[in-house]
Every structure is written in C-alpha cells, then in structure tokens.
Design a protein around this motif. Structure first.
Motif, PDB file in Angstrom:
ATOM      1  N   GLY A 203       0.963  -1.235  -0.135  1.00 56.42           N
ATOM      2  CA  GLY A 203       0.143  -0.069   0.075  1.00 56.42           C
ATOM      3  C   GLY A 203       0.696   1.347   0.039  1.00 56.42           C
ATOM      4  O   GLY A 203       0.463   2.321   0.728  1.00 56.42           O
ATOM      5  N   LEU A 204       1.864   1.292  -0.831  1.00 55.71           N
ATOM      6  CA  LEU A 204       2.817   2.449  -0.673  1.00 55.71           C
ATOM      7  C   LEU A 204       2.167   3.573  -1.605  1.00 55.71           C
ATOM      8  O   LEU A 204       1.593   3.503  -2.634  1.00 55.71           O
ATOM      9  CB  LEU A 204       4.042   2.033  -1.430  1.00 55.71           C
ATOM     10  N   THR A 205       2.375   4.671  -1.126  1.00 58.24           N
ATOM     11  CA  THR A 205       1.693   6.250  -1.854  1.00 58.24           C
ATOM     12  C   THR A 205       2.776   6.422  -3.324  1.00 58.24           C
ATOM     13  O   THR A 205       3.786   5.745  -3.370  1.00 58.24           O
ATOM     14  CB  THR A 205       2.451   7.359  -1.100  1.00 58.24           C
ATOM     15  N   ASN A 206       2.068   6.772  -4.213  1.00 56.48           N
ATOM     16  CA  ASN A 206       2.580   7.155  -5.416  1.00 56.48           C
ATOM     17  C   ASN A 206       3.713   7.964  -5.321  1.00 56.48           C
ATOM     18  O   ASN A 206       3.830   8.970  -4.529  1.00 56.48           O
ATOM     19  CB  ASN A 206       1.348   7.880  -6.140  1.00 56.48           C
ATOM     20  N   LEU A 207       4.687   7.811  -6.168  1.00 59.04           N
ATOM     21  CA  LEU A 207       5.994   8.341  -6.007  1.00 59.04           C
ATOM     22  C   LEU A 207       6.016   9.778  -6.340  1.00 59.04           C
ATOM     23  O   LEU A 207       6.470  10.663  -5.483  1.00 59.04           O
ATOM     24  CB  LEU A 207       7.171   7.679  -6.835  1.00 59.04           C
ATOM     25  N   THR A 208       5.141  10.193  -7.442  1.00 57.21           N
ATOM     26  CA  THR A 208       4.975  11.606  -7.672  1.00 57.21           C
ATOM     27  C   THR A 208       4.443  12.336  -6.712  1.00 57.21           C
ATOM     28  O   THR A 208       5.069  13.434  -5.984  1.00 57.21           O
ATOM     29  CB  THR A 208       4.259  11.813  -9.011  1.00 57.21           C
ATOM     30  N   GLU A 209       3.447  11.804  -5.966  1.00 57.87           N
ATOM     31  CA  GLU A 209       2.713  12.445  -4.672  1.00 57.87           C
ATOM     32  C   GLU A 209       3.718  12.629  -3.554  1.00 57.87           C
ATOM     33  O   GLU A 209       3.860  13.584  -2.997  1.00 57.87           O
ATOM     34  CB  GLU A 209       1.801  11.544  -4.416  1.00 57.87           C
ATOM     35  N   ALA A 210       4.517  11.366  -3.242  1.00 56.94           N
ATOM     36  CA  ALA A 210       5.285  11.520  -2.319  1.00 56.94           C
ATOM     37  C   ALA A 210       6.419  12.547  -2.254  1.00 56.94           C
ATOM     38  O   ALA A 210       6.823  13.430  -1.564  1.00 56.94           O
ATOM     39  CB  ALA A 210       6.105  10.288  -2.148  1.00 56.94           C
ATOM     40  N   ILE A 211       7.043  12.828  -3.483  1.00 56.31           N
ATOM     41  CA  ILE A 211       7.853  13.686  -3.986  1.00 56.31           C
ATOM     42  C   ILE A 211       7.526  15.140  -3.831  1.00 56.31           C
ATOM     43  O   ILE A 211       8.052  15.788  -3.011  1.00 56.31           O
ATOM     44  CB  ILE A 211       8.449  13.505  -5.344  1.00 56.31           C
ATOM     45  N   LYS A 212       6.295  15.331  -4.332  1.00 56.40           N
ATOM     46  CA  LYS A 212       5.655  16.738  -4.225  1.00 56.40           C
ATOM     47  C   LYS A 212       5.611  16.836  -2.575  1.00 56.40           C
ATOM     48  O   LYS A 212       5.825  18.202  -2.098  1.00 56.40           O
ATOM     49  CB  LYS A 212       4.307  16.575  -4.683  1.00 56.40           C
ATOM     50  N   HIS A 213       5.094  16.065  -1.749  1.00 51.88           N
ATOM     51  CA  HIS A 213       4.644  16.056  -0.586  1.00 51.88           C
ATOM     52  C   HIS A 213       6.217  16.395   0.273  1.00 51.88           C
ATOM     53  O   HIS A 213       5.829  17.263   1.509  1.00 51.88           O
ATOM     54  CB  HIS A 213       3.902  14.907  -0.070  1.00 51.88           C
ATOM     55  N   ILE A 214       7.094  15.822  -0.038  1.00 50.33           N
ATOM     56  CA  ILE A 214       8.256  15.852   0.843  1.00 50.33           C
ATOM     57  C   ILE A 214       8.988  17.091   0.408  1.00 50.33           C
ATOM     58  O   ILE A 214       9.497  18.094   1.380  1.00 50.33           O
ATOM     59  CB  ILE A 214       9.459  14.939   0.406  1.00 50.33           C
ATOM     60  N   HIS A 215       8.852  17.817  -0.682  1.00 50.17           N
ATOM     61  CA  HIS A 215       9.421  19.028  -1.019  1.00 50.17           C
ATOM     62  C   HIS A 215       8.386  20.366  -0.760  1.00 50.17           C
ATOM     63  O   HIS A 215       8.714  21.440  -0.610  1.00 50.17           O
ATOM     64  CB  HIS A 215       9.780  19.353  -2.599  1.00 50.17           C
ATOM     65  N   ARG A 216       7.093  20.112  -0.695  1.00 48.59           N
ATOM     66  CA  ARG A 216       6.195  21.332  -0.613  1.00 48.59           C
ATOM     67  C   ARG A 216       4.872  20.801   0.398  1.00 48.59           C
ATOM     68  O   ARG A 216       3.954  20.403  -0.010  1.00 48.59           O
ATOM     69  CB  ARG A 216       5.617  21.669  -1.621  1.00 48.59           C
ATOM     70  N   PRO A 217       5.200  20.271   1.594  1.00 49.24           N
ATOM     71  CA  PRO A 217       3.979  19.821   2.566  1.00 49.24           C
ATOM     72  C   PRO A 217       3.250  20.954   2.759  1.00 49.24           C
ATOM     73  O   PRO A 217       3.447  21.987   2.904  1.00 49.24           O
ATOM     74  CB  PRO A 217       4.986  19.336   3.757  1.00 49.24           C
ATOM     75  N   PRO A 218       1.940  20.453   2.819  1.00 47.53           N
ATOM     76  CA  PRO A 218       0.803  21.545   3.233  1.00 47.53           C
ATOM     77  C   PRO A 218       1.081  22.088   4.611  1.00 47.53           C
ATOM     78  O   PRO A 218       1.683  21.427   5.364  1.00 47.53           O
ATOM     79  CB  PRO A 218      -0.473  20.771   3.168  1.00 47.53           C
ATOM     80  N   ALA A 219       0.709  23.618   4.785  1.00 47.83           N
ATOM     81  CA  ALA A 219       1.028  24.132   6.059  1.00 47.83           C
ATOM     82  C   ALA A 219       0.615  23.336   7.328  1.00 47.83           C
ATOM     83  O   ALA A 219       1.255  23.057   8.153  1.00 47.83           O
ATOM     84  CB  ALA A 219       0.342  25.346   6.113  1.00 47.83           C
ATOM     85  N   ASP A 220      -0.685  22.649   7.213  1.00 47.01           N
ATOM     86  CA  ASP A 220      -1.091  21.732   8.440  1.00 47.01           C
ATOM     87  C   ASP A 220      -0.264  20.570   8.626  1.00 47.01           C
ATOM     88  O   ASP A 220      -0.458  19.770   9.489  1.00 47.01           O
ATOM     89  CB  ASP A 220      -2.563  21.531   8.055  1.00 47.01           C
TER      90      ASP A 220
END
Ligand code: ADP
Ligand code: MG
Length: 705
Positions: A203-220
């Motif tokens: 159940g791993l997260t999609n890689l593109t999503e993960a990359i985006k999330h790591i460089h630009r995490p939402p403020a919350d």
C-alpha cells in the motif's frame, strides 16, 4: 564498492529526469552546476531526491507586536530607518514597522548593494529568529525580500531547508529544486522503479505524490514531520531508500556467493586436542554459534558471518575453534583487531592455546620493522605461519599469504561497512576468497544488524559462562571524587584490585596519555599504601605487556589506564572500576569497559564519575548503565539516544546516514524491506542499478547547515 562511476550508468535508463542535467533549469550556470555536483547532484532526478533536513513555517505573517522571543517567524512592514552602527562590531541596523509596532533588523555582514536594497520606505517581508534587543525585538540576519518582488500572499506550503554546501545559498538551492518539482507536477512523471506487486502489497503512496509532499508539505503538516507521526509520503521514500541500501548490500553478498571457497569438512583432530586442554566446557550458546560456522565452512562458497555476543560471552573461543577448522585443512588464518593492544592480547591468547598443539602463531603490525618484520613476512609467504594476528596492516601492505582460508575480524564497532567491503575487495584482488567471520565487541541492535550488516549471516551467543555476578553500577559526580578515592583504598585493603579509566579530553592520543599520567601520579600521592600502575597507548608493547602482567599477578593494586583496557584484559580479582567522564563515551563502549570487572565470584562495582553539569541526554544514558547489565538492551538504548552513525562509528564517513529513513522510527518496515529486497533481486534485477543510482549515487559530503 557501492558508489558507481558515471560511466557505469546504463544507457537504457537515459530517458527520464535522471538524464536531464540541472543546467537545463533557470539560474544554473557552470559555477552552480559545480556546486551541485559537490553535493552529489548531477541530474534533475538527483535534485528531486535531495531531501530537506527540516521545514520552516512561512505560511503565516505575524504582527510585530505578537513576536515571540526564540521563535522563527515571518513579518511584513516598512523600513523606517537604516544606518551603519560603529559599536564593538560594525553593523547595519534597520527598523521595520508594521501596523502594530516595530522591530530592529541587524546585519553584521553586508554589502553596499544590500544597504541600498534596505532603503527607508521599502516594503519588506522578512523571516528569522526573534531575539531580545536593547530596544525591543531584534532579528539578526533575517532572510528578506522586497514585497514588490515577493508573491503577494505568503507560501501556502512549508519551506524546506536542504543540506547544502559552501557557496550555494539556501534560497538559491531551494529555487532550483522547486523548478524540478514544478517539472514533475507539470507532466514529467518521475519514473517509479518499484514493481507493482510491492507497491500494491504494501500500500505504498504514489511516488510523484510523495516527492511533491516531501518538498512542499501543506502548512497543516508541520506537526506531521515529528518523528512519530504517520506520514505516507515520507514513509514511501524511506521505504525505497532502505530497500535500496539493503539491495546494494545483498548484491555484494550475491557476488561473494558466486565465488568458490575452500570446504572444511570431516573430523578435526585439532579441535579435539584444543577442547581437551580447555579448562571449561563450552556454553550452549558457544556450541550453537560454532555449529552455524562449521556448517558455513563446509560449503563451497565463502562464509560471511557476524558473531554477536555480550561482553564476556566467550567469542574468542568460538573464533579459535573456527580457526582450527581452517588450519586442520592446511589453510592459513588471519585475525584482525582494531587496535594494536587488542591484537597483542589476541596474539597472547592464541599462542597460549595453539602452540601446545604445534601450531605456529604469528604477529604482524604496521609498527613492526626491520628483520623481525622481514622474517614474519617470509614465514607467512611460505605457509609456516599458520595463523597471523594483527591490526588492519594485515591487509594493507606487502603481506602475501600462501593459502589464506579464513579471516576473522574482531570488529569492536570500529570497522564500518566500508572497511569491511574494502577488505573483501583487497582479498579478491589477491585472488583469494577466504571465509570471513566478523565479531562485534558488544551486541548490535537488530535494526542495525538488518541494515548495516545485511550482507552477513548472523549468529548470537545468547548466554554467559556460568559463575558471573552482575556488576553494580553507581553514578557519582566528580565533586565526590575524594570519597571515590577512599573507596579504592578500602577495596585494595581487602586484597581486591581496581581499575581507574581516563577517557579522552579530545581526540589527541598524546593528551589522553598525559592525562592518565597526571591522574596516576595524583592517585599514588593520595593512596600511599596502594601500588599504582599505569598503562596507555603510547607505551612500548613490551612495557604495556609487563604492566598488564604485573596487574594480573596482583603486584599492582590499582591500574590507571586510558580506554585501551576496554580490550581483553582478564583479571578476575579486579572488582572495582572507576570510569572518569563516562558521559563522553558511547554506551556500548562503557558496557565493554565495565565487562572487565565482575569476572570473579565477588560482588563487583563500577563507578561512573561524571563531570558536572551533566546534560539531560547524558543523565539518561548513564542511568541506562545503572539499570542494565544486558548488552542487547544497552545497544538498543544507545541507538535510540545517539543514532546509527555514532553507534556504528561511521558518523564521519557518511555511511548509514540516510537521507530520509530513520532506522529507529522505521524499524517496523525492516521485515518488509528484507522480503522486498529478495523479491527484487530474484524477479526484477533490471531495476537494481537505477535504484542504487537514485539513492546512493556517489559518496558525498555536506557542509553543516
Ligand atoms: P568476549 O565475548 O567478550 O570476547 P572472551 O572471549 O574474551 O569474551 O571471554 C571472556 C572470558 O570468559 C575469558 O576469560 C574466557 O577464557 C572465558 N570463557 C570463555 N568461554 C567460557 C566458558 N564456556 N566457560 C567459562 N569461561 C569461559
Ligand atoms: Mg573479545
């Protein structure tokens, strides 16, 4: 070795972002490109896998009146004054005012252009740490941007802080990486090497999503970057990183398995003779560990085995048995220890054990010179010397073995993965594929064994020889040094012996030895009735051996030593150990030292004489020592409190410093990582190179940020 040269890169993966050079991005000229290369970035993919160290929250703008000292905050306002101050240090001082109040900005380094950009009337957005100033809040060297140029609204994602290098400023690096992230978001999906079976099963997260999330995490998400909080994007990347490390080590192991090694089978007369002269029976743990080893030695591929056991569990005897197997079959054995004094100790042990059996034991160190050296080299080359004990010099210089069948490494936590691999390479370059047994001084946590030692099989001696009494450990402040000295007097009065261990004040061996000399002199003065001896690393081998022998013969009551005695001194009559400045040592090392007492039947004590003030972490670490005598438990705690780099002693080499994984936090992934690595190696070997290139790249070094 693990790093790949640029030429090794396979052409068929040259389609994705791993073949797009960073110079294709805005603002990356030749000089920046060089700086990027210095931190291991050669492609847009490398930029994407250059992961933040931490984040800052610049999503909100705070009013000057609401500033809080000690916090990093963002403000907006107008420059109302700007002038150069000539105090103790020249500085540029500006006032920034918003609707609620004002604060001071101070720059100790500044250019004329900078002064101009901070002209009165300029509207700024700034970010920095709030401090108490003479006239209210003050910020030193804030990051700033003219509001006219800044986006009208502050960022809606957290601001990443990346590891960088000298001459490549954070904002510049951030903007370059941000362009790479834009590319991924726009269209060029980053290639996901992981097989679907693994992604779905776990159940791993999609890689593109993960990359985006790591460089630009939402403020919350700020809280979610806490170590413990769940975080699917981070977990996805951490998994891939751990998987890659494991695969790279397993692949080395597979390489080794493809070589032929000598097989040692059948009856072994030497072992019979050895066991008959041994004054004790093997413990069940020793028997089990040796049976694992015998099984490996009988196979046609090289053994690669890690032998673990608590201090005093009797690993040396198991090493001796293994050596006899090889010698019996007509092969030579090399035993390598991390320090000269430990190597000497082994040499003495093995001579005592093996010479009665008619086996020639040799000794080799880098310091050995002239005729003895030449003679020793000749005896190794002719095969007359059947077992050779020494330091890493065993594999560094002109030694030639006639028929090396087994290497035993007493690792003592000081040989890292890298040295181990180098050693294997060296052996291979000499066209030999000997069996290898690696012994650790103290146990290694399971998580580390599964990652840093993934190329090795594992045996554990899980019991101590009978008749040991647990050591009672006391934590005492240096202010009570007088009492401690009296306690030594009392112990020696009762015909017991004691150690006083001086730890290093700095890395210098010279200073360390001087400190021990001073301490020995002072103790001798305070304790006129006590016979004080001294041993340290700068003494001649013969002198050292003589002091050790006198201590063993009870002609010395108190042995003052540098941490050299960590290594195999065996004096059962010693029942008291004082360790000065224990807060400077790792728990494994303290445990190893403490293992020198408690070898006889009398109750033993270990006093940890710490320097005040002691940090909270320091206090916590020392209390682990008081509460436990179990090396396996202590190793886990050490890892938790100090991190893998320190525990493995590889902090400087950069190995085991993951970009995103944290083997304590991610411990629960390790079984999946293990299975996935086996699956990839057997079913998808074509992705291995791509993964290794992505995550391990070349060996790189970061400046402190
Ligand atoms: P370590 O595992 O810390 O290297 P050593 O091999 O130095 O431990 O052994 C510690 C001491 O225990 C040595 O004096 C050794 O002779 C002794 N010893 C080893 N095995 C046994 C055993 N089965 N029974 C009793 N004493 C043992
Ligand atoms: Mg040992």
């Amino acid at each position: 070795m693990m790093s790949l040269s640029r030429q090794d890169r396979t052409p068929n993966s040259n389609r994705g972002l791993d073949s797009v050079p960073p110079s294709r991005l805005k603002g990356v000229g030749p000089s920046i490109e060089k700086k990027l290369a210095a931190i291991g970035i050669f492609s847009v993919q490398d930029l994407l896998f250059h992961l933040p160290l931490r984040y800052e929250d610049r999503t909100k703008v705070t009013l000057a009146a609401r500033a809080r000292v000690g916090e990093y905050m963002q403000f907006e306002g107008e420059i109302t004054s700007c002038d150069i101050q000539f105090g103790k240090r020249r500085s540029l001082r500006c006032s920034l005012r918003d609707s609620s109040g004002s604060m001071t900005l101070r720059f100790f380094h500044f250019s004329a252009a900078q002064k101009d950009s901070l002209a009165v009337g300029t509207q700024l957005r700034i970010y920095g740490e709030v401090k108490h100033g003479r006239a209210g809040f003050e910020i030193f060297h804030p990051e700033y941007k003219a509001l006219a140029q800044a986006k009208q609204i502050p960022s809606d994602t957290l601001t990443p802080i990346y590891p960088t290098t000298e001459g490549l400023l954070q904002p510049r690096l951030r903007s370059i990486i941000s362009q790479a992230v834009d590319l991924v978001i726009a269209n060029t999906a980053i290639e996901d090497y992981l097989p679907n079976e693994i992604i779905q099963k776990l159940g791993l997260t999609n890689l593109t999503e993960a990359i985006k999330h790591i460089h630009r995490p939402p403020a919350d998400a700020f809280g979610a970057w806490d170590r413990e909080a769940p975080n699917p994007g981070r977990d996805r990347l951490a998994f891939e990183e751990l998987l890659t490390h494991r695969i790279s080590l397993r692949r080395l192991r597979n390489d080794s398995d493809s070589h032929a090694a000598p097989q040692f089978v059948g009856e072994c007369q030497l072992i019979r003779g050895f066991l008959a002269q041994l004054p004790f029976d093997l413990t069940g743990g020793q028997r089990r560990a040796f049976s694992d080893i015998e099984h490996d030695l009988a196979r046609p591929t090289p053994m690669l085995r890690l032998l673990q056991g608590d201090v005093g569990s009797g690993k040396t005897v198991v090493a001796a048995l293994s050596a006899l197997r090889a010698i019996d079959a007509g092969y030579q054995v090399a035993i390598m220890a991390p320090t000269e004094i430990l190597a000497e100790q082994h040499a003495i042990n093995f001579k005592n054990w093996f010479e009665p059996l008619g086996i020639e034991v040799g000794w080799h160190s880098g310091k050995q010179k002239g005729k003895p050296r030449a003679e020793q080299l000749a005896r190794v080359a002719s095969g007359e010397c059947q077992i050779l004990v020494g330091t890493h010099a065993l594999f560094q210089d002109e030694l030639e073995y006639r028929k090396l069948g087994l290497i035993i490494i007493d690792e003592q936590h000081r040989f890292g993965v890298q040295q181990r691999l180098a050693l294997r390479e060296k052996a291979a370059s000499m066209n030999i594929n000997p069996h290898q047994l690696v012994m650790t001084a103290t146990p290694i946590p399971r998580t580390l064994a599964m990652s840093a030692y993934a190329d090795l099989d594992n045996s554990i001696i899980d019991e101590l020889p009978p008749g040991r009494t647990p050591v009672n450990t006391l934590i005492v402040s240096n202010e009570r040094r007088g009492e401690v000295i009296e306690r030594i007097a009392a112990a020696c009065e009762e015909n017991s012996q004691a150690y006083w261990v001086c730890t290093l004040i700095d890395e210098s061996e010279v200073l360390q030895c001087q400190a021990a000399e001073v301490t020995a002199a002072q103790l001798a003065e305070h304790l006129p009735k006590v016979r004080v001896g001294l041993v340290h690393g700068r003494m001649k081998p013969a002198e050292k051996a003589q002091v050790m022998a006198s201590f063993k013969a009870a002609e010395i009551d108190l042995l003052v030593a540098t941490t050299v005695i960590e290594v195999g001194v065996d004096v059962p009559n010693a029942s008291l150990m004082v360790i000065e400045n224990p807060e400077r040592l790792g728990l494994a090392q303290l445990h190893q030292l403490r293992g020198r007492v408690g070898r006889g039947s009398v109750k033993s004590h270990c006093i940890l004489l710490y320097q005040t003030p002691l940090s909270r972490n320091g206090k916590e670490r020392l209390s682990v020592m008081r509460e436990s005598n179990d090396g396996f438990f202590i190793a886990e705690k050490d890892l938790e409190l100090r991190g893998p780099g320190q525990v493995l002693g590889t902090a400087q080499t950069g190995l085991m410093q993951f970009r995103i994984a944290d083997i304590t936090r991610d411990a629960n992934m390790l079984d999946d990582v293990k299975n996935a690595a086996d699956f990839v190696l057997s079913h998808h070997p074509q992705i291995v190179d791509s993964l290794i290139r992505r995550w391990l790249g070349e060996n790189i070094h970061y400046a402190n940020v």
